[in-house]
Design a protein around this motif. Structure first.
Motif, short mmCIF file in Angstrom:
data_model
loop_
_atom_site.label_atom_id
_atom_site.label_comp_id
_atom_site.label_asym_id
_atom_site.label_seq_id
_atom_site.Cartn_x
_atom_site.Cartn_y
_atom_site.Cartn_z
N ASP A 170 0.83 -1.21 0.00
CA ASP A 170 0.00 0.00 0.00
C ASP A 170 0.86 1.26 0.00
OD1 ASP A 170 -2.35 -1.43 -0.05
OD2 ASP A 170 -2.70 -1.31 2.12
N SER A 171 1.95 1.24 0.77
CA SER A 171 2.82 2.42 0.77
C SER A 171 3.55 2.55 -0.56
CB SER A 171 3.82 2.35 1.93
OG SER A 171 4.72 1.26 1.78
N GLU A 172 3.83 1.45 -1.22
CA GLU A 172 4.44 1.50 -2.55
C GLU A 172 3.52 2.25 -3.51
OE1 GLU A 172 5.24 -1.74 -6.01
OE2 GLU A 172 6.13 -2.17 -4.04
N THR A 173 2.23 1.93 -3.45
CA THR A 173 1.26 2.62 -4.31
C THR A 173 1.19 4.10 -3.98
OG1 THR A 173 -0.07 0.61 -4.50
CG2 THR A 173 -1.16 2.69 -5.01
N ALA A 174 1.17 4.42 -2.67
CA ALA A 174 1.08 5.82 -2.26
C ALA A 174 2.31 6.61 -2.66
CB ALA A 174 0.87 5.89 -0.75
N ILE A 175 3.50 6.03 -2.45
CA ILE A 175 4.73 6.73 -2.79
C ILE A 175 4.87 6.93 -4.29
CG2 ILE A 175 7.25 6.50 -2.81
CD1 ILE A 175 7.02 5.32 0.01
N MET A 176 4.51 5.94 -5.07
CA MET A 176 4.56 6.09 -6.52
C MET A 176 3.62 7.19 -6.99
SD MET A 176 4.77 2.09 -7.78
CE MET A 176 4.70 2.54 -9.52
N ALA A 177 2.43 7.24 -6.37
CA ALA A 177 1.44 8.25 -6.78
C ALA A 177 1.88 9.66 -6.39
CB ALA A 177 0.09 7.94 -6.13
N TRP A 232 7.34 12.55 -8.05
CA TRP A 232 7.40 13.16 -9.37
C TRP A 232 7.93 12.20 -10.42
CZ3 TRP A 232 9.21 18.96 -9.09
CH2 TRP A 232 8.37 19.66 -8.19
N ASP A 233 8.71 11.20 -9.99
CA ASP A 233 9.24 10.24 -10.95
C ASP A 233 8.45 8.93 -10.97
OD1 ASP A 233 9.92 9.13 -8.53
OD2 ASP A 233 12.08 9.14 -8.87
N ALA A 234 7.35 8.87 -10.17
CA ALA A 234 6.46 7.70 -10.13
C ALA A 234 7.19 6.42 -9.74
CB ALA A 234 5.74 7.52 -11.47
N GLU A 235 8.24 6.53 -8.91
CA GLU A 235 8.98 5.37 -8.44
C GLU A 235 8.71 5.15 -6.95
OE1 GLU A 235 10.67 3.35 -10.29
OE2 GLU A 235 10.73 4.51 -12.15
N GLU A 236 8.86 3.88 -6.50
CA GLU A 236 8.62 3.57 -5.10
C GLU A 236 9.89 3.58 -4.25
OE1 GLU A 236 9.69 -0.42 -6.83
OE2 GLU A 236 8.55 1.37 -7.48
N ASP A 237 11.07 3.57 -4.89
CA ASP A 237 12.32 3.65 -4.15
C ASP A 237 13.25 4.62 -4.86
OD1 ASP A 237 12.81 2.08 -6.36
OD2 ASP A 237 14.11 0.67 -5.31
N HIS A 238 14.18 5.21 -4.07
CA HIS A 238 15.02 6.26 -4.61
C HIS A 238 16.42 6.18 -4.01
CE1 HIS A 238 10.81 7.71 -4.73
NE2 HIS A 238 11.16 8.09 -5.94
N PHE A 239 17.41 6.23 -4.87
CA PHE A 239 18.81 6.29 -4.45
C PHE A 239 19.34 7.65 -4.89
CE2 PHE A 239 23.36 5.75 -5.27
CZ PHE A 239 23.77 5.27 -4.03
#
Length: 244
Positions: A217-224, A227-234
């Motif tokens: 669920d948090s993956e969906t929320a973070i992607m939404a 700005w880059d529609a990704e669920e993880d960021h480095f």
């Protein structure tokens, strides 16, 4: 437009005042302390959400403290907002805080005003930390304005000394969000930084971080919300600090 210009002017003015006041503070041994920082990062990520995409961000910050009281002004300059080829100073945050410690316990309270493009918001927080193994900390935030809800962050950290002045700082945290219709373990973050003193007042700090969603669920929320529609960021970069 005028609102953004005023925020930018306030940020630049405070940083200029801070730099101008630092020598006087050092000479007078005043109880007031001040610092100024500029971070240059590959991405702006906040609580798991990417708030920039494919552009460098520059984040100036100025802080003044007196005893346990503190005032901080922080900003975000996107060098190429959403591929527009234009720079945008799209956020200016102001924080008032009070911190105290006794024995191994530290406690802090504060108020944050988020000056955003569009609607601004306001948040209060309380933090608790322990000066013991892994330096655990718990911070509870409450937004009382545009985005009402709770954000709870639990973090740990560890420092590995290389010399008397240089150390590798490692940190990890998890965040929980409780808002209307969304209650979830939200984001995780692991980070590493090395503070390298140039002299008694100037420090350069290379850093890197990795943030990720904790549940489906948090993956969906973070992607939404990213700005880059990704669920993880480095992302990573370097901070330049001047403090007295």
């Amino acid at each position: 437009m005028y609102k953004k210009m005023i925020k930018t002017l306030v940020m630049v003015s405070l940083i200029a005042i801070t730099f101008g006041a630092l020598p006087a503070l050092a000479e007078d041994e005043s109880p007031v302390s001040a610092s100024a920082d500029v971070s240059i990062l590959s991405q702006y990520v906040w609580r798991g959400y990417a708030l920039s995409d494919d552009s460098i961000v520059v984040q100036p910050s100025a802080t003044v403290t007196y005893g346990g009281f503190g005032f901080n002004l922080w900003g975000n300059l996107d060098m190429d907002e959403l591929g527009s080829d234009d720079t945008s100073f799209n956020e200016t945050d102001m924080t008032l805080s009070y911190d105290m410690s006794f024995d191994i316990v530290s406690v802090g309270v504060g108020y944050i005003y988020y000056g955003l493009e569009g609607e601004d918001s306001q948040e209060f927080y309380v933090s608790l930390g322990l000066d013991t193994i892994l330096a655990p900390s718990l911070t509870v935030y409450r937004d009382v304005d545009t985005f009402p809800g709770w954000y709870i962050n639990l973090g740990v950290g560890h420092s590995i000394s290389f010399t008397d002045d240089i150390a590798l700082d490692l940190a990890a945290s998890i965040g929980y969000v409780d808002t209307d219709g969304y209650n979830e373990f939200h984001d995780g973050c692991i980070s590493a930084s090395i503070s390298i003193p140039v002299d008694d007042y100037i420090t350069i700090t290379p850093m890197m971080s990795y943030t990720f969603a904790l549940t489906s669920d948090s993956e969906t929320a973070i992607m939404a919300g990213s700005w880059d529609a990704e669920e993880d960021h480095f992302f990573g970069g370097v901070a330049f600090s001047l403090a007295f």
